[in-house]
Motif scaffolding. Structure first.
Motif, PDB file in Angstrom:
ATOM      1  N   ALA A 370      27.565  -1.612  18.104  1.00  0.00           N
ATOM      2  CA  ALA A 370      27.117  -2.209  19.374  1.00  0.00           C
ATOM      3  C   ALA A 370      27.309  -1.212  20.519  1.00  0.00           C
ATOM      4  O   ALA A 370      26.454  -1.086  21.405  1.00  0.00           O
ATOM      5  CB  ALA A 370      27.894  -3.496  19.647  1.00  0.00           C
ATOM      6  N   CYS A 371      28.428  -0.488  20.482  1.00  0.00           N
ATOM      7  CA  CYS A 371      28.694   0.511  21.543  1.00  0.00           C
ATOM      8  C   CYS A 371      27.665   1.647  21.441  1.00  0.00           C
ATOM      9  O   CYS A 371      27.090   2.068  22.446  1.00  0.00           O
ATOM     10  CB  CYS A 371      30.112   1.065  21.420  1.00  0.00           C
ATOM     11  N   GLU A 373      24.677   1.704  20.086  1.00  0.00           N
ATOM     12  CA  GLU A 373      23.320   1.259  20.465  1.00  0.00           C
ATOM     13  C   GLU A 373      23.143   1.266  21.977  1.00  0.00           C
ATOM     14  O   GLU A 373      22.055   1.520  22.490  1.00  0.00           O
ATOM     15  CB  GLU A 373      23.092  -0.177  19.950  1.00  0.00           C
ATOM     16  N   ALA A 374      24.236   0.938  22.715  1.00  0.00           N
ATOM     17  CA  ALA A 374      24.150   0.855  24.186  1.00  0.00           C
ATOM     18  C   ALA A 374      24.485   2.199  24.841  1.00  0.00           C
ATOM     19  O   ALA A 374      24.575   2.267  26.072  1.00  0.00           O
ATOM     20  CB  ALA A 374      25.091  -0.231  24.695  1.00  0.00           C
ATOM     21  N   THR A 397      36.753   3.653  26.439  1.00  0.00           N
ATOM     22  CA  THR A 397      35.517   4.431  26.288  1.00  0.00           C
ATOM     23  C   THR A 397      35.630   5.750  27.063  1.00  0.00           C
ATOM     24  O   THR A 397      36.506   5.919  27.912  1.00  0.00           O
ATOM     25  CB  THR A 397      34.306   3.656  26.858  1.00  0.00           C
ATOM     26  N   LYS A 407      25.975  -3.974  28.511  1.00  0.00           N
ATOM     27  CA  LYS A 407      25.051  -4.220  27.402  1.00  0.00           C
ATOM     28  C   LYS A 407      25.824  -4.243  26.076  1.00  0.00           C
ATOM     29  O   LYS A 407      25.627  -5.135  25.235  1.00  0.00           O
ATOM     30  CB  LYS A 407      23.985  -3.107  27.388  1.00  0.00           C
ATOM     31  N   ALA A 408      26.731  -3.275  25.924  1.00  0.00           N
ATOM     32  CA  ALA A 408      27.535  -3.214  24.697  1.00  0.00           C
ATOM     33  C   ALA A 408      28.395  -4.466  24.572  1.00  0.00           C
ATOM     34  O   ALA A 408      28.500  -5.074  23.497  1.00  0.00           O
ATOM     35  CB  ALA A 408      28.412  -1.962  24.720  1.00  0.00           C
TER      36      ALA A 408
END
Ligand code: HSE
Length: 429
Positions: A370-371, A373-374, A397, A407-408
């Motif tokens: 998920a991270c 992808e964003a 991060t 988003k993530a």
């Protein structure tokens, strides 16, 4: 004939009471320095029978604020009632009647300061509000005068004593937010209704005022992104401490190369060695980076009866001194430029977030996916408190855009294996 300035005071609570105390107690010294006597001519209160923090002679007391701002014998109106209304109308009427105004009211200045300055200019009077931001710290004067030659690139402030007290106690005692808030209310360090303090509005008002001066513009309070400290748990403080961080509620103003300005208020995990990390309890501090001064920090009491009142009386003395010299003192806050506020989605930061997850194969991979992808790059991952099928995951991060982080997080929230996202805190200053 002896030179006298007549002051009409609106409000005699904590700050107003302090103004009465200082004007009466230190009258001789004040007259010597100001070059004229500063006479407390009238004190307007809502309830004549109420017990006041500093006793006022009965003949000075009244209840009609409108009559006071229309009284031709009054030179200066000092407003200490706080809040938007009726303060706005009273200040505007006083200025239109040719009276200088001194206020400790951050909300009314944040919302209507530009309008007031316009009226003040038209009527040849001035508006002073040193006490509205960080109480006893002379930060308005510092920015307007002593630092005026600088291009300010950044301001970071701890400007709310209530939340700083709560976060300090949580750090020192490992206690939960609600417990410390209740204790602070009992001790008088937090208001009965503390929402403006703990939800961040109070700091957003103060940031809009300071940023206007620092970045030579006029910013709407509504354009400032703000969060409070309600979401900070004892666990977040504990994890932060182990990572070498302290959590503080900060106001950040930062100039961008394209002329826009970043303005935001939220909790931050800052390195424990940062000068602001040592600002504890009800104290405030403002850290400034200027093109010529470099880094400088102002520290002191951000609230309280006498610290705030000393800033108010200092402003009244400034008026007296300028009048004595026969010079007007128009605000330098006149040739401001239009500058836009950077939307929060565009800011960049490192982020900390803490999750409760199911402890089974593929969970970390799904979070990392998920991270990825964003376009959120992970700096560190730690899995803690693994109990049976449940585990706690703490992620920090690299520096990423806020919109990417959100988003993530939205994708992570949808994962069946993630039972809770406990906190998202920006890391570093
Ligand atoms: N309520 C504020 C504080 C003081 O807790 O710092 C006045 O702005």
């Amino acid at each position: 004939m002896e030179d006298v300035i007549k002051v009409g005071l609106i409000g005699c609570g904590n700050v107003g009471g302090g103004v009465v105390k200082i004007l009466l107690e230190n009258a001789e010294n004040i007259a010597l320095r100001a070059g004229c006597r500063i006479e407390l001519a009238k004190v307007v209160v809502r309830n004549m029978d109420k017990q006041r923090p500093y006793e006022v002679a009965g003949y000075l007391l009244g209840t009609d604020a409108l009559a006071l701002v229309n009284d031709p014998s009054i030179d200066v109106i000092v407003e200490t009632i706080g809040g938007e209304n009726p303060a706005r109308e009273l200040i505007m009427t006083a200025l239109r009647n040719g009276k200088h105004v001194v206020t400790a009211n951050k909300e009314v200045i944040a919302k209507h300061g530009s309008e007031f300055l316009q009226i003040a200019r038209e009527h040849g009077v001035n508006l002073y509000y040193e006490a509205a931001v960080a109480g006893g710290i002379p930060i308005i004067h510092g920015l307007k005068n002593s630092l005026a030659a600088n291009n300010i690139s950044k301001i970071v402030g701890i400007m709310n004593g209530t939340t700083n007290y709560i976060l300090t106690k949580m750090y020192q005692e490992g206690a939960e937010f609600a417990t410390v808030l209740a204790e602070a209310q009992k001790l008088g360090f937090a208001e009965a209704d503390p929402s403006d303090d703990i939800e961040g509005d109070d700091v957003a008002y103060k940031l809009s005022i300071l940023a206007g001066i620092a970045f030579n513009s006029s910013f709407k309070y509504e354009d400032i992104y703000f969060e409070g400290i309600e979401g900070i748990s004892a666990r977040e403080i504990e994890v932060a401490r182990k990572l070498g961080f302290v959590i503080k509620l900060v106001a950040i103003g930062q100039a961008h190369a394209d002329g826009r300005v970043e303005l935001r208020v939220h909790p931050v995990m800052m390195d424990e060695w940062h000068p602001l990390a040592g600002v504890n309890n009800v104290f405030n501090a403002v850290f400034i980076e200027g093109s010529y001064v470099g880094q400088t920090m102002f520290y002191g009491p951000g609230a309280g009866m006498c610290p705030t009142a000393s800033a108010v009386v200092g402003d009244v003395m400034d008026i007296a001194m300028h009048r004595k010299l026969g010079v007007s003192h128009p605000s330098i806050h006149t040739n401001f430029q239009k500058k836009e506020v950077v939307p929060i989605g565009e800011i960049q930061s490192e982020y900390y977030f803490r999750l409760s997850v199911t402890d089974k194969p593929g969970v970390l991979a799904a979070i990392a996916h998920a991270c990825g992808e964003a376009m959120v790059s992970i700096k560190s991952v730690e899995q803690k408190q693994s109990k049976g099928e449940a585990a706690e995951v703490i992620i920090i991060t690299h520096t990423v855009r806020e919109s990417a982080m959100q988003k993530a997080l939205a994708a992570i929230r949808k994962l069946d294996t993630v039972s809770a996202v406990h906190a998202l805190i920006r890391v570093g200053l």
